[in-house]
Design a protein around this motif. Structure first.
Motif, PDB file in Angstrom:
ATOM      1  N   LYS A 251      35.952  38.767  33.106  1.00  0.00           N
ATOM      2  CA  LYS A 251      34.639  38.897  33.758  1.00  0.00           C
ATOM      3  C   LYS A 251      34.712  38.434  35.212  1.00  0.00           C
ATOM      4  CE  LYS A 251      30.767  38.413  31.488  1.00  0.00           C
ATOM      5  NZ  LYS A 251      29.545  37.874  30.794  1.00  0.00           N
ATOM      6  N   ILE A 252      34.199  39.309  36.109  1.00  0.00           N
ATOM      7  CA  ILE A 252      34.181  39.039  37.549  1.00  0.00           C
ATOM      8  C   ILE A 252      32.745  39.079  38.046  1.00  0.00           C
ATOM      9  CG2 ILE A 252      34.829  39.960  39.826  1.00  0.00           C
ATOM     10  CD1 ILE A 252      37.358  41.070  38.581  1.00  0.00           C
ATOM     11  N   ALA A 253      32.406  38.152  38.939  1.00  0.00           N
ATOM     12  CA  ALA A 253      31.115  38.198  39.638  1.00  0.00           C
ATOM     13  C   ALA A 253      31.351  38.748  41.039  1.00  0.00           C
ATOM     14  CB  ALA A 253      30.506  36.799  39.726  1.00  0.00           C
ATOM     15  N   LEU A 254      30.637  39.821  41.391  1.00  0.00           N
ATOM     16  CA  LEU A 254      30.723  40.400  42.734  1.00  0.00           C
ATOM     17  C   LEU A 254      29.523  39.903  43.522  1.00  0.00           C
ATOM     18  CD1 LEU A 254      32.430  42.251  44.489  1.00  0.00           C
ATOM     19  CD2 LEU A 254      31.048  44.179  43.720  1.00  0.00           C
ATOM     20  N   LEU A 255      29.787  39.057  44.504  1.00  0.00           N
ATOM     21  CA  LEU A 255      28.746  38.325  45.225  1.00  0.00           C
ATOM     22  C   LEU A 255      28.603  38.883  46.637  1.00  0.00           C
ATOM     23  CD1 LEU A 255      26.818  35.799  45.229  1.00  0.00           C
ATOM     24  CD2 LEU A 255      28.789  34.459  45.979  1.00  0.00           C
ATOM     25  N   LEU A 256      27.643  39.819  46.833  1.00  0.00           N
ATOM     26  CA  LEU A 256      27.473  40.503  48.119  1.00  0.00           C
ATOM     27  C   LEU A 256      25.991  40.657  48.457  1.00  0.00           C
ATOM     28  CD1 LEU A 256      30.088  43.383  47.689  1.00  0.00           C
ATOM     29  CD2 LEU A 256      30.270  41.443  49.261  1.00  0.00           C
ATOM     30  N   PRO A 257      25.656  40.746  49.761  1.00  0.00           N
ATOM     31  CA  PRO A 257      24.247  40.941  50.138  1.00  0.00           C
ATOM     32  C   PRO A 257      23.824  42.398  49.945  1.00  0.00           C
ATOM     33  CG  PRO A 257      25.607  40.868  52.100  1.00  0.00           C
ATOM     34  CD  PRO A 257      26.519  40.572  50.949  1.00  0.00           C
ATOM     35  N   GLN A 258      22.621  42.590  49.434  1.00  0.00           N
ATOM     36  CA  GLN A 258      22.078  43.949  49.293  1.00  0.00           C
ATOM     37  C   GLN A 258      21.067  44.264  50.385  1.00  0.00           C
ATOM     38  OE1 GLN A 258      20.696  44.773  45.312  1.00  0.00           O
ATOM     39  NE2 GLN A 258      22.529  43.902  44.355  1.00  0.00           N
ATOM     40  N   GLU A 259      20.683  43.261  51.127  1.00  0.00           N
ATOM     41  CA  GLU A 259      19.747  43.448  52.234  1.00  0.00           C
ATOM     42  C   GLU A 259      20.259  42.683  53.452  1.00  0.00           C
ATOM     43  OE1 GLU A 259      15.951  42.065  50.929  1.00  0.00           O
ATOM     44  OE2 GLU A 259      15.886  43.377  49.179  1.00  0.00           O
ATOM     45  N   GLY A 260      19.652  42.972  54.605  1.00  0.00           N
ATOM     46  CA  GLY A 260      20.013  42.232  55.815  1.00  0.00           C
ATOM     47  C   GLY A 260      21.047  42.958  56.653  1.00  0.00           C
ATOM     48  N   PRO A 261      21.521  42.297  57.723  1.00  0.00           N
ATOM     49  CA  PRO A 261      22.413  42.947  58.692  1.00  0.00           C
ATOM     50  C   PRO A 261      23.770  43.356  58.131  1.00  0.00           C
ATOM     51  CG  PRO A 261      22.200  40.591  59.156  1.00  0.00           C
ATOM     52  CD  PRO A 261      21.171  40.920  58.128  1.00  0.00           C
ATOM     53  N   GLY A 312      30.059  33.088  31.752  1.00  0.00           N
ATOM     54  CA  GLY A 312      31.465  33.289  31.412  1.00  0.00           C
ATOM     55  C   GLY A 312      32.296  33.936  32.508  1.00  0.00           C
ATOM     56  N   VAL A 313      31.829  33.856  33.749  1.00  0.00           N
ATOM     57  CA  VAL A 313      32.566  34.436  34.873  1.00  0.00           C
ATOM     58  C   VAL A 313      33.847  33.631  35.123  1.00  0.00           C
ATOM     59  CG1 VAL A 313      32.520  34.776  37.384  1.00  0.00           C
ATOM     60  CG2 VAL A 313      30.558  35.462  35.991  1.00  0.00           C
ATOM     61  N   GLN A 314      34.973  34.346  35.278  1.00  0.00           N
ATOM     62  CA  GLN A 314      36.261  33.692  35.521  1.00  0.00           C
ATOM     63  C   GLN A 314      36.689  33.766  36.985  1.00  0.00           C
ATOM     64  OE1 GLN A 314      37.652  36.363  32.317  1.00  0.00           O
ATOM     65  NE2 GLN A 314      39.068  34.710  31.835  1.00  0.00           N
ATOM     66  N   LEU A 315      36.116  34.728  37.721  1.00  0.00           N
ATOM     67  CA  LEU A 315      36.490  34.909  39.122  1.00  0.00           C
ATOM     68  C   LEU A 315      35.281  35.408  39.908  1.00  0.00           C
ATOM     69  CD1 LEU A 315      38.705  35.126  41.398  1.00  0.00           C
ATOM     70  CD2 LEU A 315      38.969  37.512  40.694  1.00  0.00           C
ATOM     71  N   VAL A 316      35.062  34.813  41.079  1.00  0.00           N
ATOM     72  CA  VAL A 316      34.006  35.262  41.992  1.00  0.00           C
ATOM     73  C   VAL A 316      34.674  36.004  43.143  1.00  0.00           C
ATOM     74  CG1 VAL A 316      32.181  34.542  43.574  1.00  0.00           C
ATOM     75  CG2 VAL A 316      32.505  33.330  41.402  1.00  0.00           C
ATOM     76  N   ARG A 331      34.296  22.271  50.853  1.00  0.00           N
ATOM     77  CA  ARG A 331      34.219  21.514  49.600  1.00  0.00           C
ATOM     78  C   ARG A 331      35.606  21.122  49.103  1.00  0.00           C
ATOM     79  NH1 ARG A 331      29.135  23.636  46.083  1.00  0.00           N
ATOM     80  NH2 ARG A 331      27.678  23.772  47.818  1.00  0.00           N
ATOM     81  N   ALA A 332      35.644  20.054  48.335  1.00  0.00           N
ATOM     82  CA  ALA A 332      36.920  19.585  47.784  1.00  0.00           C
ATOM     83  C   ALA A 332      37.337  20.432  46.586  1.00  0.00           C
ATOM     84  CB  ALA A 332      36.804  18.115  47.372  1.00  0.00           C
ATOM     85  N   GLN A 333      36.366  20.905  45.818  1.00  0.00           N
ATOM     86  CA  GLN A 333      36.640  21.697  44.620  1.00  0.00           C
ATOM     87  C   GLN A 333      35.569  22.777  44.465  1.00  0.00           C
ATOM     88  OE1 GLN A 333      39.261  21.205  42.377  1.00  0.00           O
ATOM     89  NE2 GLN A 333      40.072  19.532  43.628  1.00  0.00           N
ATOM     90  N   LEU A 334      35.921  23.863  43.779  1.00  0.00           N
ATOM     91  CA  LEU A 334      34.951  24.879  43.378  1.00  0.00           C
ATOM     92  C   LEU A 334      35.014  25.013  41.865  1.00  0.00           C
ATOM     93  CD1 LEU A 334      35.502  27.702  46.049  1.00  0.00           C
ATOM     94  CD2 LEU A 334      33.713  25.967  46.005  1.00  0.00           C
ATOM     95  N   PRO A 335      33.885  25.270  41.224  1.00  0.00           N
ATOM     96  CA  PRO A 335      33.892  25.353  39.756  1.00  0.00           C
ATOM     97  C   PRO A 335      34.572  26.607  39.222  1.00  0.00           C
ATOM     98  CG  PRO A 335      31.688  25.738  40.628  1.00  0.00           C
ATOM     99  CD  PRO A 335      32.520  25.314  41.776  1.00  0.00           C
ATOM    100  N   ILE A 336      34.642  27.672  40.039  1.00  0.00           N
ATOM    101  CA  ILE A 336      35.256  28.937  39.621  1.00  0.00           C
ATOM    102  C   ILE A 336      36.163  29.431  40.747  1.00  0.00           C
ATOM    103  CG2 ILE A 336      34.840  31.305  38.815  1.00  0.00           C
ATOM    104  CD1 ILE A 336      32.032  30.481  38.021  1.00  0.00           C
ATOM    105  N   THR A 337      37.322  29.968  40.401  1.00  0.00           N
ATOM    106  CA  THR A 337      38.199  30.572  41.408  1.00  0.00           C
ATOM    107  C   THR A 337      37.424  31.639  42.174  1.00  0.00           C
ATOM    108  OG1 THR A 337      40.138  30.169  40.036  1.00  0.00           O
ATOM    109  CG2 THR A 337      40.355  31.826  41.768  1.00  0.00           C
TER     110      THR A 337
END
Length: 603
Positions: A251-261, A312-316, A331-337
């Protein structure tokens, strides 16, 4: 009382001299030992030693003690007082080794290697293991720092049987790191069975593409070489590869803006990403589930990670926005790669953060690499005025000068009317005209003289827009510099399909994404059939999106095997020590308005 003190001093001196010697001396002489005494005491005893050899051994001990106390300056000063020709071979080996160690503290590997060429080193194998290990260690370090990677590996392989306890594992890992960093085409058998075993392991893994194939290659190699040190104790990066192969990405999370510049940029990235996802499905693979998150509606990056973890996301993959990437890198750590689709200003971030983008700095380094491969040494540069131009030029300059190149001059392009003067300044044309006028004044008659340019410049690094390049190339021709090769970044190419736009740029060479140069690529054609803009400059973003999908399951592989490269649609992708994806790109040239592909630069 005085007699007692003298007797005690004599006893101490005898003890010191005994401590300075190795066990029974041989024809090679004694090795100095660091006794239980201060540097000052050793030097004082050396001044009153009965023989030059004893004095030299005491001074060697003092120099070594200063080195061990992290005082290389004083160590070098004391060592300079020891005449090498007064030493027997064992002490000469010791002195040469210390000289090399001191050279390495000054980052002078060539001086260290010179020190280790002393004839006494031929006797190294007859000395105690401790001295062999010390000498071989600095020899390997010097070879590595001098770029002689296989020589460094050979040195470490040779001393491995001498090591015991905690010293074994670091040397074992260093051998792997060295050989894994050598390009596959440069790896050849050496005749040393142990070293050749390491080489064949690296070759087997580099010739395998996916994690599963690499895992199979490791297992096959181990079955064929069961007694090899790497088979008995698998190097840590290969252990990590085994772990990665047993943890499929679901499972992958795709984190992108849908609005804005940045919405249009994000859309191109998303479409390229999903096109690669659908292609994997059509090929019969079992691709991961993709969940979409909108950063334009994001209120807290921590809330996002909490929701992603719960899902259950394994990668962002994302974010795209530079401020968010900057926030993550602090940050020193991130919860998900996380594979961010932009770069922060700081080099190092948390271990879970990887960064990928279409960095102009990569292209500047690519120009440096190409010109260097073409045998050039002296460059001039033309870049836009402002922060972007400075950043790109600095990336080029750092890479170019780090590999021995010279920058003759740089001009910051701003107003078209100033171009002629800037190019004239770059090539010192006005000096040529001045000499002609001076000659005319001297002889008193008109002199027919054509201005001549400086021959110092072998090529021009160009990082400008297509419009600026259209003005620069004809001006170079006009200013008697039309024969100077021009190596440009992709910014000179708009991919508009307008032949007339590029007619004035004939001869300009530029790096570009495979997406825009390989018009027969099936994925590109599939995407372009639905989104025609993928054929133009936006195609670079479609390519980056597709490559982000390809990178997703292989980030751990790139981290574990630093020399691994992935042939992507935005370039040949590798990973820097700071976990940034870096691109190497193919090349093309403008010829009568057309784009012609050039042979690839050797890697």
């Amino acid at each position: 009382m005085i007699a007692c003190l003298r007797l005690f001093s004599a006893f101490c001196l005898a003890a010191l001299l005994a401590a300075c010697a190795s066990s029974p001396s041989s024809s090679l002489g004694e090795l100095p030992r660091t006794p239980d005494a201060s540097i000052e005491q050793l030097l004082e005893q050396a001044t009153s030693a009965k023989t030059p050899e004893k004095a030299a051994l005491l001074r060697l001990s003092a120099a070594d003690m200063a080195f061990q106390q992290n005082n290389p300056g004083r160590s070098a000063q004391i060592l300079a007082q020891v005449p090498m020709d007064s030493l027997k071979p064992a002490a000469q080996v010791f002195a040469s080794t210390l000289t090399a160690e001191l050279a390495m503290t000054r980052n002078q590997p060539k001086a260290a290697l010179t020190a280790l060429q002393h004839p006494s080193l031929q006797n190294l194998a007859e000395l105690p293991p401790e001295q062999q290990i010390r000498t071989s260690t600095v020899h390997a370090r010097a070879y590595e720092a001098d770029g002689q990677i296989m020589a460094a590996a050979r040195e470490r392989v040779a001393m491995a049987p001498l090591l015991t306890g905690e010293a074994v594992a670091p040397n074992h890992e260093a051998i792997w790191t060295l050989i894994a960093a050598v390009p596959a085409e440069q790896l050849q058998a050496t005749g040393n069975p142990t070293l050749d075993g390491w080489i064949s392991l690296v070759q087997a893994i580099k010739s395998a593409g996916t994690l599963e194939q690499q895992q199979a290659a490791i297992d096959t190699w181990r079955s064929q070489n069961p007694a090899h040190p790497a088979a008995v104790n698998l190097p840590t990066p290969l252990v990590k590869l085994k772990e990665l192969a047993s943890q499929p990405l679901n499972k992958i999370a795709l984190l992108l803006p849908q609005e804005g510049p940045l919405a249009n940029v994000a859309k191109a990235l998303r479409e390229g990403f999903m096109a690669a996802h659908y292609q994997a499905e059509q090929a019969g693979q079992k691709p991961p589930v993709i969940e979409f998150y909108d950063t334009s509606r994001l209120t807290s990056i921590d809330d996002f990670y909490s929701k992603a973890q719960a899902a259950g996301v394994q990668l962002v993959i994302g974010p795209l926005e530079k401020p968010l990437v900057k926030q993550l890198s602090a940050r020193a750590q991130l919860p998900i790669t996380t594979l961010a689709l932009n770069y922060s200003e700081t080099e190092q971030g948390p271990p879970q953060l990887f960064q990928f983008g279409l960095a102009a700095e990569d292209e500047a380094r690519e120009v440096s690499r190409r010109a260097r491969a073409d045998g050039l040494h002296r460059a001039a540069a033309m870049v836009p005025k402002g922060e972007w131009g400075n950043r790109v030029f600095n990336a080029f300059r750092q890479d170019w000068e780090a590999h021995g190149g010279t920058i003759i001059g740089v001009e910051h392009v701003d107003k078209p009317v100033a171009l002629a003067q800037q190019i004239a300044d770059l090539f010192k044309l006005r000096q040529s005209e001045g000499r002609a006028k001076s000659l005319q004044s001297t002889v008193g008659t008109e002199v027919a003289a054509q201005p001549s340019r400086s021959r110092d410049i072998e090529f021009i690094f160009l990082a400008v827009t297509p419009q600026q390049a259209q003005q620069i190339k004809p001006t170079l021709n006009f200013q008697y510099a039309g024969d100077v090769p021009v190596y440009a970044t992709s910014h000179v190419f708009s991919a508009s399909g307008d032949i007339n736009q590029y007619k004035d740029m004939t001869g300009v060479m530029f790096c570009e994404t495979p997406w825009l140069l390989d018009t027969s690529n099936p994925l590109r054609n599939q995407v372009a059939a639905q989104w025609p803009q993928a054929n133009g400059s936006l195609g670079r973003l479609f390519a980056m999106g597709a490559d982000a999908y390809g990178l997703a399951p292989r980030l751990g592989q790139l981290k574990a095997l630093p020399d691994t490269r992935i042939d992507g649609l935005s370039g040949s992708l590798g990973m820097s020590p700071s976990q940034r994806i870096e691109r190497q790109m193919p090349w093309a040239q403008f010829v009568s308005g057309q784009v012609q592909r050039l042979p690839d630069t050797p890697r």
